[in-house]
Design an enzyme around this catalytic site. Structure first.
Site, mmCIF file in Angstrom:
data_model
loop_
_atom_site.group_PDB
_atom_site.id
_atom_site.type_symbol
_atom_site.label_atom_id
_atom_site.label_comp_id
_atom_site.label_asym_id
_atom_site.label_seq_id
_atom_site.Cartn_x
_atom_site.Cartn_y
_atom_site.Cartn_z
ATOM 1 N N GLU A 89 -4.021 -4.339 -0.252
ATOM 2 C CA GLU A 89 -3.327 -3.542 0.768
ATOM 3 C C GLU A 89 -4.293 -2.645 1.546
ATOM 4 O O GLU A 89 -4.158 -1.427 1.582
ATOM 5 C CB GLU A 89 -2.208 -2.731 0.120
ATOM 6 C CG GLU A 89 -1.092 -3.640 -0.373
ATOM 7 C CD GLU A 89 0.032 -2.905 -1.066
ATOM 8 O OE1 GLU A 89 1.208 -3.194 -0.771
ATOM 9 O OE2 GLU A 89 -0.253 -2.044 -1.918
ATOM 10 N N GLU B 256 1.790 -10.541 -6.387
ATOM 11 C CA GLU B 256 2.722 -9.576 -6.967
ATOM 12 C C GLU B 256 4.131 -10.097 -6.707
ATOM 13 O O GLU B 256 4.456 -10.511 -5.600
ATOM 14 C CB GLU B 256 2.576 -8.184 -6.343
ATOM 15 C CG GLU B 256 1.248 -7.502 -6.594
ATOM 16 C CD GLU B 256 1.132 -6.151 -5.891
ATOM 17 O OE1 GLU B 256 2.188 -5.557 -5.553
ATOM 18 O OE2 GLU B 256 0.000 -5.699 -5.659
#
Length: 957
Positions: A418, A488
């Site tokens: 991220e 994820e």
């Protein structure tokens, strides 16, 4: 004219990675060269700002006698009972103004001092290196008054040459650690911000001619069964592998027949790298990782990752983990059928990777990089797209790769997490591809796959995952030719995740889908005397994200959660399915590499949940992907006429390094015949006298129709319709979710404050009928509810009929009855167990006879919420009552009301009352993983629609 009034701290806000440290190199735990651990008690002084104190503390002879003490490895905010500050938790918001590379003047700074003597037999020749394995977030180092340098990169190793500075006694090691630095902008990784020297500090003797850096290349050719070994070394030496009769010079390749390394068969060969000055033990695993035919293949075989994301965490020591804690993590993963781990979002302590090599886990090794907080400004000024920061990014990539490159378990290098996109990430990918072309590169943020070798996403919903599997997702040409993983998914926050089996079905259906990694391994609860475990906000943080830090498959004390038990079942490496009509069990080996020779199989036959006979089952040693039909024995004769079923288990045939003989790896159940439903004729009629109605063994209030007792067992609160549950983290969902967050809508609708209006109490010829309407204030929707009680003189049947009124646009949290018992503790039931289950998380619920106590029925989520339901319950006994269901039902019991559970924020908020509250539910809404993923799939919705269900009550006393 200008002058400084405080020491220079410009290095804190310098975007460079630091100065003075040696180039990164391969990490190894030990060799025959001497080493000295500097872990232990250090003197400590905390300052409020980076420049509050001068550098005199680093000088020899400085008196730090009045300083406090802290333990290294450790975080100072987790020591001193709050005297050294407090932890801060944010998911992605920086806890300081976003003004890169600048950080606040208020910058907690810890000065650390360690005075040490060299052992009397410490060699007098050669050099020495001082190694720091992890310091958050910026450190400046002195030895005996001489500055060695400063560095950033909290979860990365840094070494300094110190040989000429050492003396036999009273060496003064001084380390100044700043909580905030320019490096903090690169470390926004959804975890507690915890400053300190949290990994090992070690002094390493470096003899003349000792090993410097080395790179073990150990490939495997699956077509020939041969492995090729070449060890490149900065210092000339020889490589010895006795088991393979290898004795070659460094840099020289040798090819021999070997057993390959995989996560299922982690074969390691012990070797030695010997130079003139040092012998370094090697653990060599032969394997080849390639991208071929649009798939990630190891040793010629496509791999299905059944993984988890793992932050480092201990509830008392934070990220300061010892070897046994790391080993516990790996053993738990192996025992629960996991085969992969992503080291989110930084390289772990290197000893963890040794354990992955030893026990067998595929690894995505992730760089110490996340700049998530820049999303708040649309990624403006993001360091990964700013050339000034690129040297720091490359330093982080190099320190990860060079430290960890000799681990066969690592199949991917990950650029980070991220951090948006930018030139710096491209530079990292190019450097890694050039340095190590034998592994693949991962980065989830690169949706166009410009820099990566796999299309990676997080929290993609089931329908999108299926489209990706069908190659209908579009995207760039390169992306369409790459395999897909969910780096994820299935956010394991609180009760959940639900929908795991549905994801796994897709992963196994489409070759392109190569599995995923659950978020995440452990709840990051901080042990707290008053709260049990603390989470974000419990330390008075200005900004925080609450219990979003508690989203793991294990609780803070590493007790497996129901989510981990469910995941173990969903990903089990053997599929066991039954054909009871023909007495056959279908067995499929779902492993990628190993056959079934390590497993033994056994069958058992149950009647009404009790095993009446068992035995071994001869299953062939099926190769990966193979299936077989195995004939079961004839069901044993039993005259009870009860519900009959088969259970088949796959067990470890012998002890292994990670579990003992008899450990259950997989299991399957299937019914032999239908369950006999509870039934009896309604022979008794209600008798009304003196404000009381008697029906069979039960007494009722004649005015309200409330049940008062059954056969001498007092009922504290009458059974009545209940639709509310204490919303789970996944019910409430995350504010950024695009799908409907039903937990919020339930509360808006008022389902937590339903009113019960009594319409009538009717004592008929063979039944007592109580008619009600259940509805929330301020709303026109309601549930017409009829309770019909009948009896045969000994037993009591409650039949419940529910008819929705109005426009119900939302599903219900639950639908059933709730009642109270003044006394109950021991619980026995026939149904799903031993742990909790919900409609989309019930694969691990095994039908049988189970026992518990009311207290042990509770699941101790760090933030209290709906928990503890048992599925497919035929009957339950507690508090002197036996309750049978028609059809099967969901059962919970707790010593507090749902409303009290809903109001609690920590476990310690819950106090046992005088009543045990029992829920008998006809239906429950699914749980999903909407705290950071999809909500329940439509098939797990509990729709408001007409239903009828019944329960039969009798006494056990």
């Amino acid at each position: 004219m200008s002058f400084r009034t405080t020491p220079s701290v410009d290095y804190v806000e310098d975007v460079s990675p630091g100065s003075g440290a040696l180039p990164p190199r391969a990490w190894y735990a030990s060799s025959d060269a001497r080493s000295l651990s500097l872990n232990g008690s250090w003197r400590f002084r905390l300052s409020a700002t980076a420049g509050a104190e001068d550098d005199s503390f680093a000088e020899e002879g400085y008196d730090a006698g009045n300083w406090a003490e802290v333990t290294v490895p450790g975080h100072w905010v987790l020591q001193g009972d709050g005297a050294f500050g407090s932890p801060i938790y944010t998911n992605h918001l920086y806890p300081f103004p976003v003004d890169p590379p600048y950080v606040p003047t208020e910058n907690p700074t810890g000065d650390h001092l360690r005075v040490f003597d060299l052992p009397s037999d410490w060699p007098s020749d050669g050099g020495a290196v001082l190694r720091f394995d992890g310091v958050e977030s910026c450190a400046r180092v002195w030895l005996n008054g001489t500055e060695l340098g400063e560095f950033k990169g909290s979860r990365l190793a840094h070494e300094f040459a110190v040989g000429e500075l050492l003396k036999p006694g009273s060496n003064v090691l001084a380390v100044r650690v700043h909580q905030w630095s320019a490096g903090s902008y690169l470390e926004d990784q959804d975890q507690w911000w915890l400053p300190g020297i949290f990994r090992d500090v070690t002094l390493l003797h470096r003899p003349a001619g000792s090993v410097a850096d080395f790179f073990v290349h150990a490939s495997y050719d699956h077509t020939t069964g041969e492995g090729t070994l070449r060890v490149d070394s900065d210092v000339h030496g020889r490589v010895l592998v006795p088991a393979l009769d290898i004795d070659v010079a460094t840099g020289e390749p040798v090819t021999v027949t070997v057993e390959p390394w995989t996560a299922e068969t982690p074969k390691l060969y012990d070797g030695v790298l010997a130079t003139d000055g040092e012998r370094v033990p090697l653990r060599i695993g032969f394997r080849t990782v390639v991208l071929e035919d649009g798939l990630v293949k190891v040793n010629g075989t496509a791999v299905l990752f059944k993984g988890v994301n793992r932050h480092e965490w201990h509830p008392e020591r934070g990220r300061a983990l010892d070897l046994e804690t790391m080993r516990e993590d790996v053993l738990l993963m192996k025992r629960h059928n996991l085969n992969a781990v992503r080291t989110s979002h930084y390289p772990p302590h290197p000893a963890f990777l040794d354990l992955c090599d030893e026990y067998g886990l595929w690894v995505i090794d992730e760089c110490d990089l996340e700049t998530h907080g820049f999303t708040e400004q649309d990624w403006r000024d993001n360091p990964v797209d700013d050339d000034r920061w690129t040297p720091a990014l490359l330093d982080r990539a190099a320190r990860m790769v060079e430290r960890d490159k000799n681990h066969p378990s690592i199949v991917f290098w990950s650029l980070g997490n991220e951090a948006g996109t930018g030139r710096g990430l491209t530079a990292m990918a190019e450097w890694i591809h050039g340095r190590d072309p034998e592994r693949l590169v991962h980065y989830e943020g690169d949706w166009n796959c410009r820099d990566t070798d796999v299309y990676s996403r997080m929290y993609a919903f089931h329908d999108e995952v299926e489209k990706i599997g069908q190659q209908l997702d579009g995207g760039t040409h390169k992306r369409r030719e790459l395999p897909f993983i969910q780096c994820e998914y299935a956010h394991a926050m609180g009760n959940g995740p639900g929908g795991l089996a549905d994801y796994q079905e897709l992963f196994e259906k489409y070759d392109r889908l190569q599995g995923g990694f659950i978020w995440e391994w452990i709840d990051h609860g901080v042990k707290h005397a008053e709260l049990g475990y603390a989470y974000g906000g419990d330390f008075g943080e200005e900004l925080h994200d609450g219990n979003f830090v508690c989203d793991g498959l294990v609780f803070p004390d590493r007790t497996p959660s129901p989510g981990l038990i469910e995941y173990k079942k969903v990903i089990e490496p053997v599929r066991i399915e039954g054909d009871s009509a023909n007495g056959i069990v279908h067995v499929t080996n779902k492993q990628d590499f190993a056959d079934l020779s390590a497993l033994a199989f056994e069958w058992s036959c149950q009647v009404d949940g009790e095993t009446v006979e068992s035995g071994s089952l001869a299953v062939p040693a099926l190769a990966p992907g193979e299936s077989a039909e195995v004939k079961l024995p004839e069901p044993p004769a039993d005259g009870r006429g009860g519900e009959r079923q088969w259970t088949v288990r796959a067990l470890l045939a012998d002890d292994t390094s990670w579990a003992a003989k008899g450990h259950v790896v997989a299991w399957g159940q299937f019914a032999v015949g239908a369950r006999p439903l509870p039934s009896f004729p309604a022979t008794d009629r209600p008798v009304v006298e003196e404000g009381r109605i008697t029906l069979g063994p039960a007494g009722f209030d004649a005015r309200t129709g409330a049940l008062l007792s059954i056969g001498g067992v007092a009922v504290g609160a009458t059974p009545r319709l209940d639709v509310w549950r204490a919303p789970t983290d996944n019910d409430d969902g995350a504010e950024w979710q695009t799908d409907t967050r039903y937990g919020m809508l339930w509360r808006t609708l008022g389902l937590h404050r339903m009113r019960h209006r009594l319409v009538s109490v009717e004592a008929g010829d063979d039944a007592l009928t109580v008619r009600t309407r259940v509805a929330p204030a301020a709303r026109e929707v309601g549930l017409d509810t009829v309770y019909r009680w009948t009896s045969d003189g000994e037993r009591l049947r409650l039949s419940v009929s529910v008819t929705p009124e109005g426009d119900w646009t939302v599903p219900l949290p639950r639908l059933g009855v709730r009642f109270g018992l003044p006394e109950a503790d021991r619980v026995e039931w026939f149904g799903g167990g031993p742990g909790e289950a919900y409609p989309d998380s019930r694969m691990a619920s095994m039908v049988g006879r189970w026992q518990s106590t009311v207290d042990r029925l509770q699941t101790p989520y760090v933030r209290p919420q709906e928990n503890g339901a048992r599925a497919d319950v035929r009957w339950v006994e507690l508090g002197g009552l036996r309750i049978e269901g028609d059809p099967e039902f969901w059962f919970t019991a707790r010593r507090w009301t749902t409303e009290q559970l809903d109001a609690a924020r920590h476990r310690t908020d819950l106090a046992a009352g005088d009543t045990v509250w029992v829920n008998l539910d006809h239906g429950l809404h699914g749980v999903g993983s909407q705290s950071c993923g999809p909500g329940p799939l439509p098939q797990y919705f509990l729709k408001a629609e007409p239903v009828e269900f019944s329960f039969v009550f009798s006494t056990t006393r």
